[in-house]
Write a protein that holds these residues in place. Structure first.
Motif, short mmCIF file in Angstrom:
data_model
loop_
_atom_site.label_atom_id
_atom_site.label_comp_id
_atom_site.label_asym_id
_atom_site.label_seq_id
_atom_site.Cartn_x
_atom_site.Cartn_y
_atom_site.Cartn_z
N ASP A 256 1.45 4.58 -6.10
CA ASP A 256 1.30 6.14 -6.44
C ASP A 256 1.48 6.68 -4.81
N PRO A 257 2.62 7.73 -4.81
CA PRO A 257 2.67 8.23 -3.42
C PRO A 257 1.67 8.91 -2.98
N SER A 258 0.49 9.17 -3.79
CA SER A 258 -0.65 9.92 -3.24
C SER A 258 -1.60 9.01 -2.73
N TYR A 259 -1.08 7.51 -2.65
CA TYR A 259 -2.24 6.73 -2.13
C TYR A 259 -2.33 6.81 -0.82
N ARG A 260 -3.56 7.04 -0.25
CA ARG A 260 -4.23 7.06 1.00
C ARG A 260 -4.95 6.00 1.34
N LEU A 261 -5.12 5.26 2.57
CA LEU A 261 -6.18 4.43 3.14
C LEU A 261 -7.04 5.25 3.61
N GLU A 262 -8.34 5.17 3.28
CA GLU A 262 -9.37 5.86 3.90
C GLU A 262 -10.18 5.10 4.81
N VAL A 263 -10.85 5.70 6.02
CA VAL A 263 -11.62 5.20 6.94
C VAL A 263 -12.83 5.91 6.86
N SER A 264 -13.91 5.81 6.24
CA SER A 264 -15.08 6.65 6.28
C SER A 264 -16.31 5.96 6.56
N GLY A 265 -17.29 6.68 6.09
CA GLY A 265 -18.77 6.20 6.54
C GLY A 265 -19.28 6.83 7.68
N ARG A 266 -19.70 5.82 8.62
CA ARG A 266 -20.32 6.22 9.85
C ARG A 266 -19.54 6.28 10.94
N SER A 272 -7.39 9.27 6.94
CA SER A 272 -6.60 9.09 5.71
C SER A 272 -5.06 8.75 5.98
N LEU A 273 -4.66 7.62 5.53
CA LEU A 273 -3.36 7.39 6.07
C LEU A 273 -2.32 7.01 4.77
N THR A 274 -1.44 7.45 4.84
CA THR A 274 -0.46 7.11 3.81
C THR A 274 0.11 5.47 4.07
N ALA A 275 0.68 5.01 3.18
CA ALA A 275 1.17 3.51 3.32
C ALA A 275 2.35 3.24 4.68
N ASP A 276 3.11 4.72 4.65
CA ASP A 276 4.01 4.44 5.89
C ASP A 276 3.41 4.66 7.20
N GLU A 277 2.25 5.67 7.30
CA GLU A 277 1.47 5.79 8.45
C GLU A 277 0.82 4.51 8.78
N LEU A 278 0.43 3.87 8.10
CA LEU A 278 -0.47 2.39 8.30
C LEU A 278 0.61 1.55 8.93
N VAL A 377 -12.16 -15.23 -2.13
CA VAL A 377 -12.64 -14.07 -2.90
C VAL A 377 -13.11 -12.94 -1.92
N LEU A 378 -13.15 -13.24 -0.99
CA LEU A 378 -13.61 -12.12 0.03
C LEU A 378 -12.36 -11.38 0.82
N GLN A 379 -10.98 -12.07 0.43
CA GLN A 379 -9.81 -11.40 1.08
C GLN A 379 -9.43 -10.34 0.21
N THR A 380 -10.01 -9.02 0.19
CA THR A 380 -9.86 -8.25 -0.83
C THR A 380 -8.36 -7.52 -0.74
N LYS A 381 -7.76 -7.54 -1.93
CA LYS A 381 -6.35 -7.08 -2.33
C LYS A 381 -6.32 -5.49 -2.52
N TRP A 382 -5.27 -4.78 -2.35
CA TRP A 382 -5.08 -3.33 -2.79
C TRP A 382 -6.22 -2.44 -2.16
N VAL A 383 -6.41 -2.57 -0.79
CA VAL A 383 -7.62 -2.15 -0.07
C VAL A 383 -7.31 -0.32 -0.12
N ARG A 384 -8.32 0.41 -0.62
CA ARG A 384 -8.14 1.82 -0.68
C ARG A 384 -9.06 2.30 0.26
N ARG A 385 -9.99 1.63 0.89
CA ARG A 385 -11.10 2.29 1.81
C ARG A 385 -11.72 1.24 2.48
N VAL A 386 -12.10 1.77 3.68
CA VAL A 386 -12.72 1.17 4.61
C VAL A 386 -14.14 1.62 4.98
#
Ligand code: HEM
Ligand SMILES: Nc1nc2c(c(=O)[nH]1)N[C@H]1C(S)=C(S)[C@@H](COP(=O)(O)O)O[C@H]1N2
Ligand SMILES: [Mo]
Length: 389
Positions: A256-266, A272-278, A377-386
């Motif tokens: 989905d072009p609206s995909y964003r990687l988010e870095v949030s929390g503390r 909020s980054l697009t795949a290309d920005e990443l 099992v801890l090498q999470t794929k399709w990451v959306r949020r950190v």
């Protein structure tokens, strides 16, 4: 009853099931071998458990980077190698299972009751482990929980068994010991040789079984590994895939072009980054393995953004624990946690490339976690949020 039972007071080599191969010495040699193999399984298994059930007091360091690959490869290889040894041991001591009366006295009765968790548990561990590695789940209960608690039970029973058999095994293993089968057998039979060949056959079966599977983690041996469930060079981008994008129901969301990687929390500045920005960020290279709990592994050259750079860009305080979340809507492996040292390691990446190619959907596009010394099992794929905790 009398027609198939044996007298508990007779030496192993005498009575109804007499065989030149059934001696205290053969039983002791097989027992010591099993003890060593099970000890390696237990220690490496506990280490794997600690990765997946982190204890605050014992945080797992990210180095050496390939340690988990080694320990889990050993776990599965020694487990599989012990199958012929356990079968041989059960065959040798068979007369003891059918002795009558069942026990000489109370102490003997306690010792014999202890064989139930030892033998039953040992068989269960080898069976359930092998089934899990072959991705066959003929049960309803949780494999890890059952395998974990059975392992404690078996090791407890094993320690008691070693205590009970210490003296007789010590005698039987001493140099110059004459097996009671030799005194019982007709003079001139070459039983010493027979026993040595028997142990040789058991060791050979163990070795062949190991070679037939260990290529799933030792890639130069992969051509020999006809029984291994995985070939480390077969799959999307020439690498095995555990759970593909379709099974994980992430195909649409990942593209989905609206995909964003988010870095949030503390953090001070959520990102909020697009795949290309990443991909446009500073990418780092790391040669790191994927080491599945099921005992297969491969090493690849990954490229991606350092998690610690992302955290710094978001203004997180140093030394934080981090939660990594997948696009995957459900499933046991949709999140994983990085402890402080793991999150701060220079090779802990959100990878966008493998071996110079953009990650395929099945390997975690748009980005996936790859970090040193970590179970697959801890090498999470399709990451959306950190999420900084
Ligand atoms: C053929 C033999 C064996 C195979 C193939 C095998 C396989 C496995 C696998 C695949 C796992 C990872 C499970 C997961 O994290 O999803 C595991 C974990 C483990 N194994 Fe085994 N195993 C075998 C024998 C043994 C034996 C003999 C022991 C102990 C004496 C043992 C003790 C453990 C422990 C303590 C764990 C950790 C469980 C957890 O994470 O809670 N295994 N084994
Ligand atoms: N989101 C998510 N990530 C996941 C999984 C999963 O099921 N879902 N499987 C894990 C397991 S068990 C392994 S061994 C590795 C395998 O990575 P690969 O498929 O790229 O080889 O991915 C891990 N990452
Ligand atoms: Mo895995």
């Amino acid at each position: 009853v009398r027609s198939f039972t044996t007298d508990p007071d007779l030496p192993l080599s005498q009575g109804r099931y007499a065989s030149p191969l059934r001696t205290e010495r053969v039983a002791a040699v097989l027992g010591v071998s099993l003890g060593v193999l099970f000890a390696v399984c237990f220690v490496t298994g506990l280490y794997s458990h600690l990765h997946q059930h982190p204890q605050g007091a014992l945080p797992i360091p990210p180095r050496p980077a390939g340690l988990y690959r080694l320990t889990q490869g050993l776990h599965v290889a020694t487990g599989i190698a012990s199958i012929p040894v356990l079968l041989a041991k059960l065959w040798v001591v068979w007369p003891r299972f059918v002795s009558f009366p069942p026990a000489r006295d109370a102490a003997h009765a306690v010792e014999r009751v202890g064989l139930l968790p030892l033998v039953g548990g040992g068989v269960f561990l080898l069976f359930s482990g092998t089934a899990n590695v072959a991705q066959w789940y003929p049960w309803r209960f949780s494999f890890t929980a059952a395998h974990f608690w059975t392992a404690w039970m078996v090791v407890g029973a094993l320690i008691a068994h070693v205590g009970a058999k210490w003296a007789v095994s010590g005698r039987a293993l001493r140099r110059g010991h004459v097996d009671d089968a030799d005194t019982a057998a007709a003079p001139g039979t070459r039983d010493g040789l027979t026993r040595r060949s028997f142990l040789g056959v058991v060791a050979g079966a163990s070795g062949i079984l190991t070679l037939a599977t260990v290529g799933q983690t030792v890639s130069p041996l992969r051509r020999l590994s006809v029984l291994a469930p995985r070939d480390p060079s077969v799959g999307s981008q020439g690498r095995p895939v555990n759970r593909g994008a379709r099974n994980a129901r992430v195909v649409e969301a990942a593209r989905d072009p609206s995909y964003r990687l988010e870095v949030s929390g503390r953090v001070q500045r959520p990102l909020s980054l697009t795949a290309d920005e990443l991909v446009a960020m500073a990418l780092h290279d790391a040669e790191l393995p994927i080491a599945c709990v099921e005992g297969w592994s491969f090493s690849a050259r990954w490229q991606g953004v350092r998690v610690r750079d992302l955290l710094a860009a978001a203004g997180a305080a140093p030394g934080r624990t981090v939660l990594v979340e997948s696009l995957e809507p459900a499933g046991a492996y949709r999140t994983s946690t990085l402890n402080r040292r793991q999150a701060a390691d220079r090779d802990t990446l959100l990878a966008t490339h493998i071996d110079g190619e953009r990650l395929s959907l099945d390997h975690g596009f748009p980005c996936r976690l790859i970090a040193p010394n970590r179970p697959g099992v801890l090498q999470t794929k399709w990451v959306r949020r950190v999420v900084v905790l």
